[in-house]
Design a protein around this motif. Structure first.
Motif, PDB file in Angstrom:
ATOM      1  N   SER A  30      56.633 -82.462  42.913  1.00  0.00           N
ATOM      2  CA  SER A  30      56.233 -82.235  41.508  1.00  0.00           C
ATOM      3  C   SER A  30      54.758 -81.862  41.428  1.00  0.00           C
ATOM      4  N   TYR A  31      54.336 -80.964  42.302  1.00  0.00           N
ATOM      5  CA  TYR A  31      52.948 -80.539  42.395  1.00  0.00           C
ATOM      6  C   TYR A  31      52.619 -79.561  41.254  1.00  0.00           C
ATOM      7  N   TYR A  32      51.322 -79.326  41.060  1.00  0.00           N
ATOM      8  CA  TYR A  32      50.890 -78.358  40.051  1.00  0.00           C
ATOM      9  C   TYR A  32      51.585 -77.017  40.262  1.00  0.00           C
ATOM     10  N   GLN A  33      52.096 -76.425  39.179  1.00  0.00           N
ATOM     11  CA  GLN A  33      52.709 -75.100  39.142  1.00  0.00           C
ATOM     12  C   GLN A  33      53.907 -74.972  40.086  1.00  0.00           C
ATOM     13  N   GLU A  34      54.488 -76.078  40.479  1.00  0.00           N
ATOM     14  CA  GLU A  34      55.659 -76.010  41.348  1.00  0.00           C
ATOM     15  C   GLU A  34      56.914 -75.820  40.511  1.00  0.00           C
ATOM     16  N   LEU A  35      57.568 -74.693  40.685  1.00  0.00           N
ATOM     17  CA  LEU A  35      58.845 -74.395  40.048  1.00  0.00           C
ATOM     18  C   LEU A  35      59.822 -73.954  41.128  1.00  0.00           C
ATOM     19  N   ASP A  36      61.093 -74.122  40.879  1.00  0.00           N
ATOM     20  CA  ASP A  36      62.114 -73.630  41.803  1.00  0.00           C
ATOM     21  C   ASP A  36      62.305 -72.140  41.529  1.00  0.00           C
ATOM     22  N   LEU A  37      61.487 -71.315  42.170  1.00  0.00           N
ATOM     23  CA  LEU A  37      61.487 -69.884  41.863  1.00  0.00           C
ATOM     24  C   LEU A  37      62.738 -69.184  42.371  1.00  0.00           C
ATOM     25  N   VAL A  38      63.315 -69.671  43.439  1.00  0.00           N
ATOM     26  CA  VAL A  38      64.564 -69.064  43.913  1.00  0.00           C
ATOM     27  C   VAL A  38      65.648 -69.220  42.852  1.00  0.00           C
ATOM     28  N   ARG A  39      65.735 -70.417  42.281  1.00  0.00           N
ATOM     29  CA  ARG A  39      66.721 -70.624  41.225  1.00  0.00           C
ATOM     30  C   ARG A  39      66.342 -69.843  39.972  1.00  0.00           C
ATOM     31  N   LEU A  40      65.069 -69.854  39.601  1.00  0.00           N
ATOM     32  CA  LEU A  40      64.612 -69.174  38.396  1.00  0.00           C
ATOM     33  C   LEU A  40      64.887 -67.673  38.460  1.00  0.00           C
ATOM     34  N   PHE A  41      64.728 -67.082  39.638  1.00  0.00           N
ATOM     35  CA  PHE A  41      64.885 -65.634  39.796  1.00  0.00           C
ATOM     36  C   PHE A  41      66.280 -65.240  40.295  1.00  0.00           C
ATOM     37  N   SER A  42      67.201 -66.177  40.330  1.00  0.00           N
ATOM     38  CA  SER A  42      68.518 -65.882  40.892  1.00  0.00           C
ATOM     39  C   SER A  42      69.340 -64.933  40.029  1.00  0.00           C
ATOM     40  N   ASP A  43      68.965 -64.759  38.779  1.00  0.00           N
ATOM     41  CA  ASP A  43      69.650 -63.776  37.942  1.00  0.00           C
ATOM     42  C   ASP A  43      68.962 -62.427  38.018  1.00  0.00           C
ATOM     43  N   VAL A  44      67.678 -62.371  37.675  1.00  0.00           N
ATOM     44  CA  VAL A  44      66.984 -61.081  37.654  1.00  0.00           C
ATOM     45  C   VAL A  44      66.926 -60.459  39.042  1.00  0.00           C
ATOM     46  N   ALA A  45      66.858 -61.265  40.086  1.00  0.00           N
ATOM     47  CA  ALA A  45      66.815 -60.766  41.464  1.00  0.00           C
ATOM     48  C   ALA A  45      68.034 -61.264  42.237  1.00  0.00           C
ATOM     49  N   GLY A  46      69.175 -61.247  41.568  1.00  0.00           N
ATOM     50  CA  GLY A  46      70.365 -61.849  42.143  1.00  0.00           C
ATOM     51  C   GLY A  46      70.858 -61.205  43.422  1.00  0.00           C
ATOM     52  N   GLU A  47      70.546 -59.931  43.648  1.00  0.00           N
ATOM     53  CA  GLU A  47      70.990 -59.271  44.875  1.00  0.00           C
ATOM     54  C   GLU A  47      70.261 -59.822  46.101  1.00  0.00           C
ATOM     55  N   PHE A  48      68.976 -60.173  45.934  1.00  0.00           N
ATOM     56  CA  PHE A  48      68.237 -60.737  47.057  1.00  0.00           C
ATOM     57  C   PHE A  48      66.986 -61.441  46.551  1.00  0.00           C
TER      58      PHE A  48
END
Length: 619
Positions: A114-132
């Motif tokens: 739970s560090y500063y600016q830590e987000l699950d970016l793979v999950r967050l971008f799994s739609d817009v960048a769903g191909e890879f």
């Protein structure tokens, strides 16, 4: 100094043709930004600092749309930077533009805390960048990940994402993959482009197309680069051609058999073309408004697209050709010999265009307070150079662009075509200029969009314009102090009076603001000054903002008005809409214009019936 993972990323992306990086710095992406800076010093890359990460996504998309790079790249920091970029990246995804997003991330040692600016970016971008979308945790992964991200983006024409923790960015690069279990090798050579469909499928398509007497073609951005081939096929079939919004520059708007834009913001001739045809050829388009296609069962249809999954998406096609538009049209052409189009079909199309253009001039000359936006936009066409680049925002300005601006091959125009996001116009214009610093640029922006991103990106223009070989950069702000597209939707769809507190836009002195930045600026609020102000702005040797004060009540009447739209708009007027007087007047003008066009169409069909002896109307 040893090469870092950031350096390796920049150089590997360069092998895929990506050398321009749009972004904004932050400590989460610092290793990549430093690497881009080192490459820029060597003349191997360019970093374009924009004012907001959303702009970085838009600009990376537009760089590809305007032919600057085969692969767009935006570079943003972790957490909020990545979140901000999403809207611009969705623009690329929905318009099928290859873009790689390089995203900073919290250091691997802090992930999961739970560090500063830590987000699950793979999950967050799994739609817009769903191909890879992939998070790199080891330097040895980087080369393979870059190649996969670039290949997927280019081949699928979509968005991909590389997530790079800050400590990985600064680690020593692994540029040579060792032999051994657990390591894989990779190639940075792009795949071959789509080619030509099989001969048997081409013959099936040609047989269907030759059967038509009144052929209509709808061409979209997928037909870019196929102007010559599209023209030859249209001539062989005696076809009329309508254009989807992003395909506006594929054929010259002034050709008598080209009906211009289609759909809600399109022309009446395009509507008549679709309603009168017996065969339809779709080339590189999936224009979504189904009510503007031929009626189901009216026309037989062929579609050409590089992506087979998009065939038959909007209309029940009988033959689907998957291949490059130019190559496929060229292969079709000799098979169309023997087509017998109705010789009066193109005459009808030309008549519809003439009536529409006359009515367009009448619309532009109609009284307005203080300026009619259509008058301003129609006066721009003769002032555009053959190599002009035009970036357009979303709103009523899109309608005036689609209907009133005549463009021709050689010029390029683009906008957020499927996402239809406000705020993209200025980022698009900036990217067009960075991609082609020797070509003149026009940005067409509404005041609502100008207050979103445009005001801020004028700062970027002021920062960079002296580096451009050609400093001509005109920003036309259609300042109507209103979110007028939304207001018209409230009237025509909901039957409601627009809510002032929601729709009103503050009146800002855009030209004066440009002056504060050292740019040119003129306020335009009188019909008598239109010619002089446009001449001055388009000849200026520095970026210039035109603050055009236009009337928000000039109606955006669609090419076909449904009963439901009429009733809803009428309901809004009965509720006390302050714009009621102007709306009623313009509605009457539209009714008269529609009646004239209907008579023209009817005359053309009666002529056809008398020629074939049937005496009945066709289509």
């Amino acid at each position: 100094m040893s090469s870092t993972v950031g350096d390796h990323l920049v150089s590997r992306l360069a092998t895929w043709g990506a050398r321009r990086f749009y972004g904004y710095p932050g400590d989460g992406i610092g290793g990549v930004i430093s690497a881009v800076g080192r490459a820029q010093e060597r003349g191997e890359a360019e970093f374009v600092q924009v004012r907001h990460e959303e702009t970085a996504g838009f600009a990376a998309t537009a760089d590809v749309n305007f032919g600057g790079s085969p692969l767009g790249v935006c570079v943003v920091t972790s957490g909020p930077g990545a979140v901000h970029a999403l809207n611009g990246l969705y623009d690329a995804k929905l318009d099928h533009v290859p873009v790689v997003a390089v995203l900073g991330q919290t250091a691997t040692t802090a992930l999961g805390t739970s560090y500063y600016q830590e987000l699950d970016l793979v999950r967050l971008f799994s739609d817009v960048a769903g191909e890879f979308v992939f998070q790199v945790t080891s330097p040895g992964q980087l080369q393979h990940v870059v190649d996969r991200a670039a290949r997927f983006a280019l081949d699928r024409r979509t968005v991909t994402a590389i997530v790079l923790p800050s400590d990985v960015q600064e680690a020593d690069a692994v540029t040579t993959v060792p032999e051994g279990h657990g390591w894989t090798h990779t190639s940075a050579v792009p795949s071959s482009p789509p080619n030509v469909p099989r001969e048997t499928h081409l013959r099936d398509a040609a047989d269907l197309l030759r059967s038509g007497r009144r052929v209509a073609i709808l061409a979209g951005v997928g037909a870019a680069g196929a102007t010559e081939e599209l023209t030859a096929v249209a001539d062989a079939l005696g076809a009329g051609v309508a254009k989807a919004l992003l395909g506006k520059t594929i054929l010259d708007d002034r050709l008598p058999w080209v009906t211009g834009a289609i759909g809600l913001l399109g022309t009446r001739p395009s509507y008549e073309l679709m309603r009168g045809c017996d065969v339809l050829l779709l080339v590189g388009t999936t224009m979504p408004y189904s009510e503007y296609y031929p009626a189901p069962g009216q026309a037989r249809a062929v579609q050409i697209d590089v992506d087979g999954t998009r065939c038959g998406l909007r209309y029940p096609t009988e033959v689907n050709l998957v291949g490059d538009a130019a190559l496929t049209l060229a292969a079709l052409l000799p098979l169309l010999e023997g087509a017998e189009p109705d010789p009066g079909w193109r005459e009808d199309v030309a008549r519809w265009n003439t009536v529409w253009d006359e009515w367009g001039r009448e619309r532009a000359e109609a009284a307005a307070d203080p300026l009619n936006p259509e008058l301003v936009v129609r006066e721009i066409s003769p002032r555009l150079d053959d190599d002009h680049l035009v970036a357009v925002d979303c709103g009523t300005v899109t309608s005036w662009f689609a209907r009133d601006l005549d463009l021709r091959p050689g010029q390029l125009a683009s906008l957020s075509g499927t996402l239809l996001s406000m705020g993209g116009g200025m980022p698009y214009a900036l990217a067009a200029k960075q991609a082609h610093p020797d070509r003149p640029v026009l940005a067409m922006v509404g005041d609502g969009a100008m207050q979103m991103n445009g005001i801020n990106e004028l700062v970027t223009v002021a920062q960079r314009w002296r580096t451009w070989a050609d400093p001509r950069f005109v920003v036309l702000v259609l300042n109507n102090r209103d979110l007028s597209f939304v207001a018209w939707e409230a009237r025509a769809v909901q039957g409601e009076v627009p809510f002032d507190a929601a729709m009103d836009v503050p009146d800002l002195p855009y030209a004066d603001y440009a002056g504060l930045l050292g740019l040119g600026g003129r306020r335009l609020d009188s019909p008598g000054d239109v010619t002089a102000v446009l001449d001055e702005a388009f000849a200026a040797r520095r970026p210039t903002v035109i603050d055009a004060v236009v009337d928000p009540t000039v109606p955006m009447i669609p090419p076909h008005v449904s009963k439901e739209q009429v009733l809803a708009t009428l309901a809004s007027q009965l509720k006390g809409d302050p714009a009621a007087g102007h709306i009623v007047l313009e509605g009457a003008r539209e009714t008269v214009g529609a009646a004239a066009r209907a008579l023209t169409r009817r005359w053309g069909r009666q002529r056809e019936g008398s020629e074939d002896g049937s005496g009945s109307s066709a289509g």
